[in-house]
Structures are given as C-alpha cells and as structure tokens.
Design a protein around this motif. Structure first.
Motif, PDB file in Angstrom:
ATOM      1  N   MET A 304       0.829  -1.312  -0.011  1.00  0.00           N
ATOM      2  CA  MET A 304      -0.048  -0.043  -0.107  1.00  0.00           C
ATOM      3  C   MET A 304       0.950   1.329  -0.013  1.00  0.00           C
ATOM      4  N   LYS A 305       2.087   1.188   0.675  1.00  0.00           N
ATOM      5  CA  LYS A 305       2.999   2.459   0.520  1.00  0.00           C
ATOM      6  C   LYS A 305       3.409   2.645  -0.994  1.00  0.00           C
ATOM      7  N   LEU A 306       3.667   1.609  -1.549  1.00  0.00           N
ATOM      8  CA  LEU A 306       4.025   1.817  -3.164  1.00  0.00           C
ATOM      9  C   LEU A 306       2.715   2.446  -3.732  1.00  0.00           C
ATOM     10  N   VAL A 307       1.462   1.717  -3.382  1.00  0.00           N
ATOM     11  CA  VAL A 307       0.466   2.350  -4.307  1.00  0.00           C
ATOM     12  C   VAL A 307       0.047   3.944  -3.966  1.00  0.00           C
ATOM     13  N   LEU A 308       0.138   4.107  -2.894  1.00  0.00           N
ATOM     14  CA  LEU A 308      -0.125   5.609  -2.080  1.00  0.00           C
ATOM     15  C   LEU A 308       1.008   6.446  -2.542  1.00  0.00           C
ATOM     16  N   ASN A 309       2.142   5.963  -2.838  1.00  0.00           N
ATOM     17  CA  ASN A 309       3.463   6.752  -3.376  1.00  0.00           C
ATOM     18  C   ASN A 309       3.406   6.846  -4.959  1.00  0.00           C
ATOM     19  N   GLY A 310       2.288   6.405  -5.640  1.00  0.00           N
ATOM     20  CA  GLY A 310       2.011   6.407  -7.228  1.00  0.00           C
ATOM     21  C   GLY A 310       3.107   5.211  -7.882  1.00  0.00           C
TER      22      GLY A 310
END
Length: 345
Positions: A304-310
């Motif tokens: 999710m960190k990678l998702v939210l960071n684009g």
C-alpha cells in the motif's frame, strides 16, 4: 443505513438494497463512512453460498472500501482521528493468537474477509478493527483507494513473498484483465521481469499493453498459445513464474509452459477448482507450486505504501451506484471488465 445485502443464498437477484442496522462499535474498532467500495469475485461466491458458510442474515456484501472515520473505539491507541481519510485492509485476524502475534495474520484460525463472514463495505457505514485501516493522503482519490487493497495485497504476497520474483525472469499472468492480474502486471514490471499476459479480446490486449505488459496473447485467436510462449517469446527457455488464478481451464497449460525448476503461484480458481495433472511433469521438471491467500499486515503495508506513493495505480473499469449493485455484480460475472468494478456509496 442503506446497504447492499442478502437475506438468503441464490443468484444475483437475491441481492437487495435497503435499510439495515448501523454497525455497533467495539472497543478496538473504528466506524467508517464509506465513499467507495470495490467488487470482487468473492461477492458472487458468497451470494451463491457454499457448504459450511453460515451467515447471520441479513448479510452485507463487499470486501474493499475507502471512506472517512466517523467514530473511534475507546481503547484504540493508534494515531487515528475522526475525519481521517482511510482505506480498508479486508483481511481480519483475531489479533490475539500466536499466528497473529507473530505477524502471520492470514494463518489465523479465525481469519476472515470482510463481506465473507463479516458484514462488508456495500453500506453507508462499516465497522472494522482499527488495525485494519490505513490513512491515505488528502490528494489520493477515494475510488483508487477502494480499488487497491484486496487485489494488490493478494498479488504482492503471491509474487514477492511466496514465489520470490526476480529481475529478468519471464512471468506469465493468466487472464490478465482482472483486479489481481492487473496488479500482478505492475508488480512484475516493478521487479524488472518480462511480463507475458493472456486475455480474451483485442480491447483487453490493448489495455494490458497500456498497463505495461511486454507481450499479450489473445487466447481466443491463438488457443495453442503455449507453443508461441515457448518457441517465440522465451526462445525455448520456458516460463520462470506463472500467476494462475483461473483454475481448471488453464492450470495444465500453465504447468506445461514452466521451465525446469519453474514456479506456479495460485490464489483462486474462477473457472473451477479441479484439474487433472500429470504428476510426472511436476517431479521430472522439479516444479514448485505455491498457494497464496490474502496477506499479513506487513505485506499489506508494504504494497500500500507503493500504491499511495504512485508506484502502482489500480485499474478502474466502471463505477456503479449502490442502487445498481445487482447490475454491477452481473457485469463482473460476465468477465468483460478490465481492472476493478466500483460502487459509489
């Protein structure tokens, strides 16, 4: 509150839209006003029911969701506040057993998924344990936030934790238009693998290429695609890793395409759970087959960190209103979508 629910099992026509009781908060829970929710194949299986599934009716459907916290339980000690924008981790462990305490929540004997054994997200308000929400930036859209959790946490655990994907590998993704598959394409690209995707139409072929797939095969045009993969795309090397959540229709072909020492990882069986296997090919080629279900909390936070960071972007196919839930589920069942189908609450 308004919700999409069933009172008995059967077909999509059994789904109702109406008023149900508001959720009652527990000491370690939060209440979320739902903005968007996302459909999953699990919805259709729950509506149909299966042996051993004993639900308290009415049962609210829906696993994924995003929204705004409206209430926080008195014993919640995490950094959450009323008004926070959040997305939901739909996999819920008991939080007390040895598996949960050792970070293996998806091995918990009481592990469940929202919308499966617990009331889900197709409702104006949803209750979840506070440990199952993640704050999202003010700039991140609610629709993308609802589309991400189940598919990306599933695909991340499959490729990264279970199959241990490596740079430069050939990764074949069967049925590359669903939520998990579109997430898997992006994750494989992130690890610099060569992605080969199978799908059913020219339109989906174009979208898979836009998503970043290196090669896309329309299996309706090339039914014997295993030869193309082996001879042309991998230069007779074979596939290093197959992601197969299709099941009966593709499983044998998936095994056939693997190189000696290759791996197959599966999280589902949308076309059926049974396949006849030639066991000799498994031991002679020394293949590895991994099963995978959901993720633990650390894996959820990692992806999710990678998702939210684009770094990853959930593919959204179509958005329906809550009152159109039956139509949305029919649309999902027809398998003509590419990416996630959403409900705006």
């Amino acid at each position: 509150m308004r919700a999409g629910y069933i009172e008995n099992h059967g077909s999509v026509e059994n789904i109702k839209i109406g008023d149900v009781d508001n959720p009652r908060i527990g000491n370690l829970d939060v209440i979320i006003k739902t903005e968007f929710a996302a459909l999953n194949r699990l919805d259709l299986f729950v509506v149909q029911g299966w042996s051993g599934l004993n639900l308290k009716m009415p049962h609210v459907l829906g696993s994924d969701g995003s929204g705004i916290i409206t209430e926080i339980g008195p014993d919640v000690i995490t950094d959450l506040h009323v008004g926070d924008r959040v997305l939901i981790n739909p996999g819920i462990g008991c939080g007390q057993c040895s598996q949960c305490l050792s970070g293996r929540q998806n091995f918990c004997s009481k592990f469940s998924i929202l919308g499966e054994n617990k009331n889900g997200t197709y409702a104006e308000y949803v209750k979840v344990p506070s440990r199952n929400v993640l704050k999202i930036p003010d700039s991140y859209p609610f629709d993308k936030a609802a589309a991400a959790p189940l598919t990306f946490l599933t695909a991340w655990r499959m490729l990264v934790s279970q199959a241990q994907i490596k740079s430069g590998e050939y990764v074949l993704i069967q049925g590359g238009s669903g939520g998990v598959s579109t997430a898997a394409i992006q994750i494989a690209n992130y690890f610099n693998a060569t992605t080969i995707v199978t799908t059913s139409s020219d339109e989906k072929t174009a979208k898979a290429k836009e998503m970043g797939a290196d090669h896309v095969i329309n299996y309706n045009q090339i039914p014997n695609y295993a030869k193309v993969v082996f001879k042309e795309l991998t230069k007779k090397k074979g596939i290093d890793l197959v992601v197969d959540s299709v099941g009966t229709v593709t499983f044998n072909t998936s095994l056939k395409m693997l190189r000696p020492g290759g791996r197959l990882v599966t999280c589902g069986a949308t076309t059926g759970p049974k396949a006849e296997l030639d066991i000799r090919s498994i031991f002679w080629k020394q293949l590895k087959i991994f099963g995978s279900t959901m993720s633990n909390y650390q894996e959820f936070h990692d992806v999710m960190k990678l998702v939210l960071n684009g770094k990853f972007s959930p593919a959204v196919d179509k958005v329906f209103k809550l009152e159109e839930l039956q139509d949305a589920e029919r649309y999902l069942g027809e398998s003509n979508h590419f990416g996630k189908v959403l409900i705006q609450i």
